[in-house]
Design an enzyme around this catalytic site. Structure first.
Site, short mmCIF file in Angstrom:
data_model
loop_
_atom_site.label_atom_id
_atom_site.label_comp_id
_atom_site.label_asym_id
_atom_site.label_seq_id
_atom_site.Cartn_x
_atom_site.Cartn_y
_atom_site.Cartn_z
N SER A 9 -93.19 -18.37 -63.71
CA SER A 9 -92.22 -18.15 -64.80
C SER A 9 -92.83 -18.67 -66.10
O SER A 9 -93.81 -19.41 -66.08
CB SER A 9 -90.94 -18.94 -64.53
OG SER A 9 -91.13 -20.31 -64.84
N ASP A 10 -92.24 -18.30 -67.23
CA ASP A 10 -92.60 -18.98 -68.47
C ASP A 10 -91.87 -20.33 -68.47
O ASP A 10 -91.06 -20.64 -67.59
CB ASP A 10 -92.25 -18.12 -69.69
CG ASP A 10 -93.11 -18.52 -70.91
OD1 ASP A 10 -93.64 -19.65 -70.90
OD2 ASP A 10 -93.23 -17.72 -71.85
N TYR A 11 -92.16 -21.11 -69.47
CA TYR A 11 -91.72 -22.50 -69.59
C TYR A 11 -90.19 -22.62 -69.50
O TYR A 11 -89.48 -22.15 -70.40
CB TYR A 11 -92.19 -23.01 -70.95
CG TYR A 11 -92.39 -24.50 -71.08
CD1 TYR A 11 -93.67 -25.04 -71.09
CD2 TYR A 11 -91.32 -25.37 -71.25
CE1 TYR A 11 -93.87 -26.40 -71.25
CE2 TYR A 11 -91.52 -26.72 -71.42
CZ TYR A 11 -92.80 -27.23 -71.41
OH TYR A 11 -93.01 -28.57 -71.58
N ALA A 37 -88.15 -20.97 -67.99
CA ALA A 37 -87.45 -19.68 -68.07
C ALA A 37 -86.40 -19.53 -66.97
O ALA A 37 -85.40 -18.82 -67.15
CB ALA A 37 -88.44 -18.52 -68.02
#
Ligand code: NOJ
Length: 759
Positions: free
Chosen positions: A284-286, A288
């Site tokens: 995932s992104d940070y 997210a």
């Protein structure tokens, strides 16, 4: 003997290969065995990516209790840990003190270089030079690997057509074809064509998907688009990265069809794995996963379960997986096999990297000391910068400059180290950056008399400055008044033969969470340029920025404009080389420059509409504006050289192309100016009739060639029906026979065309 070593070589290559192929039986057996010993908690631990936050975080949360969690087997990988020593400590904890001794992998945001900082990605894309772009990734990857890292959060391949969006700086521009070539070159560069020696790192293509289409250019905003547009215009670069074998994919913050990408099963499983055959892992992104609470998808347990089931394997920083998956399993909200599958993908990545064989493979202090910031890498940084600059205007051949007389070197970015690196250079150190003043002095010594004046602050707006300066003082405010600064600059200009003004954006005026609604030059600098123009001296603008700026007025006021973007640590040396003609600019825009924000989104491969307009004069009941023409300030593909290239008429091998036949497209390009130079010869097509409406032009090929002055080169492209395929209304990738126009020229505005029919 020779035969045996050849066989060994092939075997080694086969072992290292991580392209999207099925897992080797040996790897499967190894991981089956390991997983049979793992507890549920240890499996979930592998899905947890943490950052101890000692370097720059990109969200408000950083991980706590990391050491203890590593011992407990609660961590799969880390990022934001920089340097062999620190990484070794963490790896030692994992392999010596955790129950099953599973190694960690270590990532970082290597966005445009590692410690040796290269031009921002948008700049690099303007080189249109795939060998150089691959080299940039290879060199950055090698440097990062020598410093202990084995995973980079790059390439960012989000197509973007809205320069208000600050992260346009991190990508390869607006075009799917060019973007796909770049994606492939970057993955090949980082991953060493999938041969994971200890100088190769795992790539992570991001942000999957469509992050660049945020509404209103506002970061993290909603994305909503048709599938036809998605498949034809936005998805190809991600797919190209997958086809090149990217080891990992990062999900994006935005939603797609109303479901955040991070929990979007259609995206992460149906498209990515089933249609494209991706077999790496998805991170995932940070935070997210956690952010889906704010998206309105449920509480942390719900969104974590949704993400896992959708096909997300690793949770960056938020620890939703770590803290809730066990409960979800107990309650039947997820299945054991969902956890097993994600865990297996993480372990496979570690296996393919060779970390089980040697967890310390990347951890050699001696290598770091030799490789990090080495002289050869600095030379690459300069080479990349020179090839990224785009010459937008050069009236009366003001450039190149002569190495004599007096130059007034003006502007808030003329003698500035801090902003040279550009946005998101996490490991870069601006202390090593060469400002333009230093670069010019390095080149011309005392052959040229330089008078310097700052002339203006980057901005005079205190509220704006405060927001930009979150990571430190990028915009400094001079003690002198704005009027006094301008006066000094004008005085300096009056003493000079030529004025070079270095203006533009501070590094963090673009990048993440740096959207702007007004993308003109800040007022302080507009006033400066106006005053300098009034002196009547030849005025060269060197514009540093992370995005296209609406600088139509300044372009008119200046004699020459060199757009250098944020050029990285060798900025000053590279700019000096180009200003004085040691390198003849060859960059071409990978993104359209609007005249005004009101034209956004503006891109070359738009549709014709039922009421097309093609001219400068307003036409009632046509698709145009009352207050501005449709034309951009500079079109996609545009860029000048100190020399001049002329093109012969396009010649086709045949006007009717039979099924399975190839069309040859030929032009003669002549350098009829006074300098040797490189030209990016661009091939576009237009599909005249389709089952869905087709763009007015589409880039289908390009060649960057070098031609000596006075010489000509024949450039030949080959087009087949395959190159003309597109996704139709049923999302089938098809070729439709019929009439096509073929264009070859120096930019997307070219009218050098020929007609043909593909049967
Ligand atoms: C957030 C950004 O969107 C992403 O590009 C980056 O890789 C992560 N933070 C990690 O720093």
């Amino acid at each position: 003997m020779k035969r045996i070593s050849f066989l060994l070589l092939c075997l080694t290559i086969a072992c290292f290969a991580v392209a999207q192929t099925s897992p080797s039986p040996k790897m499967k057996a190894f991981i089956d065995n390991l997983m049979s010993k793992m507890t549920l908690e240890e499996k979930i631990g592998q899905l947890n990516l943490v950052t101890p936050g000692s370097d720059i975080p990109t969200g408000s949360v950083v991980s706590k209790g990391v050491e203890d969690n590593i011992r407990k087997g609660n961590v799969g990988g880390m990022f934001g840990v920089i340097g062999v020593e620190k990484i070794k400590n963490a790896q030692t904890l994992a392999v010596k003190e955790s129950r099953l001794h599973i190694p960690l992998f270590f990532g970082s945001d290597v966005i445009h270089g590692y410690k040796t900082t290269f031009p921002i990605p948008l700049a690099l894309s303007c080189s249109w030079d795939m060998n150089l772009i691959e080299k940039s990734a290879r060199v950055a990857g090698t440097e990062a690997a020598s410093d202990g890292l084995c995973w980079v959060f790059s390439p960012m391949v989000d197509i973007a057509r809205d320069p208000r969006w600050g992260r346009i700086a991190e990508g390869g521009g607006e075009d799917a074809y060019l973007g796909s070539q770049i994606a492939k070159a970057m993955v090949n560069g980082y991953q060493n064509h999938n041969q994971f020696t200890n100088a190769a790192v795992m790539a992570c293509v991001k942000h999957f998907a469509l992050y660049g289409a945020a509404e209103a250019g506002r970061d993290y905003n909603t994305v909503d688009m048709s599938k036809v547009r998605m498949y034809n215009e936005y998805l190809p670069p991600y797919k190209a990265a997958v086809d090149a074998g990217t080891a990992s994919v990062m999900s994006s913050f935005n939603e797609i069809d109303g479901i955040p990408a991070t929990a979007n099963q259609w995206l992460l499983t149906d498209l990515l794995r089933k249609q494209w055959g991706f077999n790496g892992f998805v991170v995932s992104d940070y935070t997210a996963v956690n952010e889906m609470i704010a998206h309105g998808m449920g509480d942390l347990q719900t969104v974590s379960a949704l993400a896992l089931k959708a096909g997300l394997d690793m949770d960056m920083v938020g620890e939703g997986f770590l803290t809730t998956l066990k409960k979800s399993l107990r309650e039947g909200k997820i299945r054991q096999q969902d956890i097993d599958m994600a865990c297996r993908r993480i372990l496979e990545a570690k296996y393919k990297l060779g970390l089980f064989e040697n967890p310390f493979k990347y951890l050699d202090e001696n290598r770091a000391a030799k490789e990090v910031l080495s002289a050869d890498k600095k030379a690459v940084a300069k080479e990349l910068a020179e090839h990224s600059f785009v010459l937008l205007k050069n009236a009366q051949q003001t450039l190149p400059l002569q190495q004599k007389g007096t130059i007034a070197l003006i502007g808030p970015l003329a003698n500035d180290k801090r902003n040279m690196l550009g946005t998101w250079s996490v490991s870069g150190n601006s202390e090593y950056a060469i400002p333009v003043m230093e670069g010019i002095k390095n080149l011309v010594g005392d052959k040229v008399n330089i008078v310097y004046a700052k002339g203006a602050n980057i901005s005079d707006d205190p509220a704006f400055i405060k927001k930009v300066n979150v990571f430190g003082e990028e915009i400094t405010v001079d003690q002198k008044s704005p009027e006094a600064l301008v006066k000094e600059a004008v005085d300096a200009a009056n003493k000079a033969d030529v004025v070079v003004a270095v203006i533009g954006e501070a590094a963090d005026m673009s990048g993440e969470s740096a959207s702007r609604s007004d993308i003109s030059l800040p007022h302080s600098q507009q006033k400066l340029v106006e005053a300098l123009a009034k002196t009547g001296k030849p005025l060269v603008l060197v514009v540093m920025a992370g995005r296209p700026l609406t600088i139509g007025k300044e372009v008119e006021q200046a004699s020459s404009v060199l757009y250098t973007w944020h050029a990285g640590q060798e900025a000053g040396n590279a700019i000096a080389d180009v200003l004085f003609g040691n390198y003849n600019p060859s960059g071409k825009l990978s993104i359209t420059f609007p005249k005004s924000v009101g034209q956004i989104p503006i891109y070359y491969n738009h549709k014709n509409t039922g009421r097309p307009y093609n001219g400068e004069v307003f036409s009632k009941f046509k698709s145009n504006y009352l207050d501005i023409s449709n034309q951009p300030l500079f079109p996609f593909g545009y860029g000048l050289s100190y020399t001049h290239f002329s093109y012969s008429k396009v010649e086709l091998s045949s006007s009717v192309v039979k099924p399975n036949e190839k069309l040859q497209v030929k032009v003669m390009v002549t350098n009829n100016g006074n300098y040797d130079g490189e030209e990016v010869v661009q091939l576009y097509t237009r599909d005249m009739v389709g089952s869905i409406t087709r763009p007015v032009k589409e880039l289908k090929g390009f060649q960057k060639i070098f031609i000596k002055k006075g010489e000509s080169k024949e450039v030949v492209f080959t087009l087949t029906a395959n190159d003309l395929k597109f996704y139709n209304n049923n999302l089938k990738y098809i070729f439709e026979p019929g009439a096509f126009k073929v264009f070859v020229g120096p930019d997307s505005d070219t009218t050098n065309e020929a007609d043909c029919t593909f049967q």
